[in-house]
Design a protein around this motif. Structure first.
Motif, PDB file in Angstrom:
ATOM      1  N   UNK A 269     -16.087  -6.862   7.327  1.00 38.06           N
ATOM      2  CA  UNK A 269     -14.794  -6.795   7.942  1.00 38.06           C
ATOM      3  C   UNK A 269     -13.947  -5.946   7.604  1.00 38.06           C
ATOM      4  N   UNK A 270     -13.086  -5.605   8.582  1.00 42.51           N
ATOM      5  CA  UNK A 270     -12.117  -4.570   7.970  1.00 42.51           C
ATOM      6  C   UNK A 270     -10.545  -5.291   8.548  1.00 42.51           C
ATOM      7  N   UNK A 271      -9.941  -5.536   7.667  1.00 42.76           N
ATOM      8  CA  UNK A 271      -8.746  -6.311   7.803  1.00 42.76           C
ATOM      9  C   UNK A 271      -7.216  -5.351   8.363  1.00 42.76           C
ATOM     10  N   UNK A 272      -7.692  -4.027   8.221  1.00 38.21           N
ATOM     11  CA  UNK A 272      -6.724  -3.031   8.313  1.00 38.21           C
ATOM     12  C   UNK A 272      -6.107  -2.748   9.863  1.00 38.21           C
ATOM     13  N   UNK A 273      -5.091  -2.494  10.087  1.00 38.25           N
ATOM     14  CA  UNK A 273      -4.494  -1.953  11.291  1.00 38.25           C
ATOM     15  C   UNK A 273      -4.931  -0.489  11.646  1.00 38.25           C
ATOM     16  N   UNK A 274      -4.871  -0.266  12.710  1.00 41.29           N
ATOM     17  CA  UNK A 274      -5.338   1.026  13.108  1.00 41.29           C
ATOM     18  C   UNK A 274      -4.648   2.433  12.613  1.00 41.29           C
ATOM     19  N   UNK A 275      -3.313   2.025  12.030  1.00 34.66           N
ATOM     20  CA  UNK A 275      -2.590   3.196  11.425  1.00 34.66           C
ATOM     21  C   UNK A 275      -2.627   3.322   9.883  1.00 34.66           C
ATOM     22  N   UNK A 276      -3.528   2.382   9.228  1.00 36.66           N
ATOM     23  CA  UNK A 276      -3.554   2.198   7.845  1.00 36.66           C
ATOM     24  C   UNK A 276      -4.235   3.206   7.058  1.00 36.66           C
ATOM     25  N   UNK A 277      -5.120   4.083   8.048  1.00 33.52           N
ATOM     26  CA  UNK A 277      -5.835   5.185   7.360  1.00 33.52           C
ATOM     27  C   UNK A 277      -6.743   4.695   6.326  1.00 33.52           C
ATOM     28  N   UNK A 278      -7.451   3.560   6.439  1.00 30.02           N
ATOM     29  CA  UNK A 278      -8.827   3.207   5.780  1.00 30.02           C
ATOM     30  C   UNK A 278     -10.201   3.893   6.179  1.00 30.02           C
ATOM     31  N   UNK A 279     -10.898   3.699   5.345  1.00 27.57           N
ATOM     32  CA  UNK A 279     -12.391   4.495   5.674  1.00 27.57           C
ATOM     33  C   UNK A 279     -13.239   3.218   6.522  1.00 27.57           C
ATOM     34  N   UNK A 280     -12.852   1.987   6.542  1.00 28.75           N
ATOM     35  CA  UNK A 280     -13.807   1.192   7.060  1.00 28.75           C
ATOM     36  C   UNK A 280     -13.562   0.632   8.689  1.00 28.75           C
ATOM     37  N   UNK A 281     -12.359   1.126   9.004  1.00 29.12           N
ATOM     38  CA  UNK A 281     -12.102   0.492  10.399  1.00 29.12           C
ATOM     39  C   UNK A 281     -12.745   1.261  11.332  1.00 29.12           C
TER      40      UNK A 281
END
Length: 177
Positions: free
Chosen positions: A88-100
């Protein structure tokens, strides 16, 4: 290894634009639980890749997410099947993660966990982000019409996307191959 990767909300359980924040709000699509169990019993490994930005937004915590996943695993186990890795990806759309999703980070993690090449592995989702993530890693994109699937269908799909009514139809197809 016969690996099948699934999105969660809208594919396995009913989705909500207000987010699924608790076990009580996590309502399975009944045929999807049976489909997962049937595939598992037939030798398929079922992995899940799900965006869960409600965590990053503070709508629910990790303990609640784990409780939802435990409930999902329990329902599948009651029908003789099992769910493998859940990413699961816990990040919001603007966090710039590689998982979302539509980024492929969770799919890469699943491939590394199982030691497999993702080329041709079916990834079943209901959103454009699911399909984009699938095509980025050369998975076979599969759209189900449940959840956001009908809206996604109306927007246009990546080339070679397979379309099914629901996860039960996907399972029926795979089990009859």
């Amino acid at each position: 290894m016969k690996l099948l990767i699934l999105d969660r909300d809208g594919v396995i359980n009913h989705d909500s634009d207000a987010y699924i924040k608790s076990v009580e709000e996590w309502i399975p699509i009944p045929s999807s639980i049976t489909a997962i169990a049937d595939l598992s019993k037939a030798g398929w490994t079922i992995a899940i890749a799900t965006n869960q930005s409600g965590i990053g937004r503070g709508y629910y915590g990790l303990a609640e997410l784990e409780a939802m996943h435990q409930r999902m695993r329990q329902l599948v186990a009651e029908q003789g099947g099992e769910i493998g890795l859940i990413m699961y990806c816990p990040h919001g759309p603007d966090e710039g993660c590689a998982c979302r999703k539509p980024k492929p980070g969770m799919l890469h993690s699943i491939a590394a966990h199982y030691g497999v090449d993702l080329k041709g592995v079916w990834f079943v989702g209901d959103s454009s982000g699911d399909l984009q993530a699938a095509t980025t890693v050369e998975c076979q994109p599969v759209l189900v019409k449940t959840g956001k699937g009908e809206r996604t269908l109306a927007k246009g799909l990546p080339a070679n996307t397979l379309i099914f009514d629901d996860l039960a139809a996907v399972a029926g197809y795979l089990l009859n191959q």
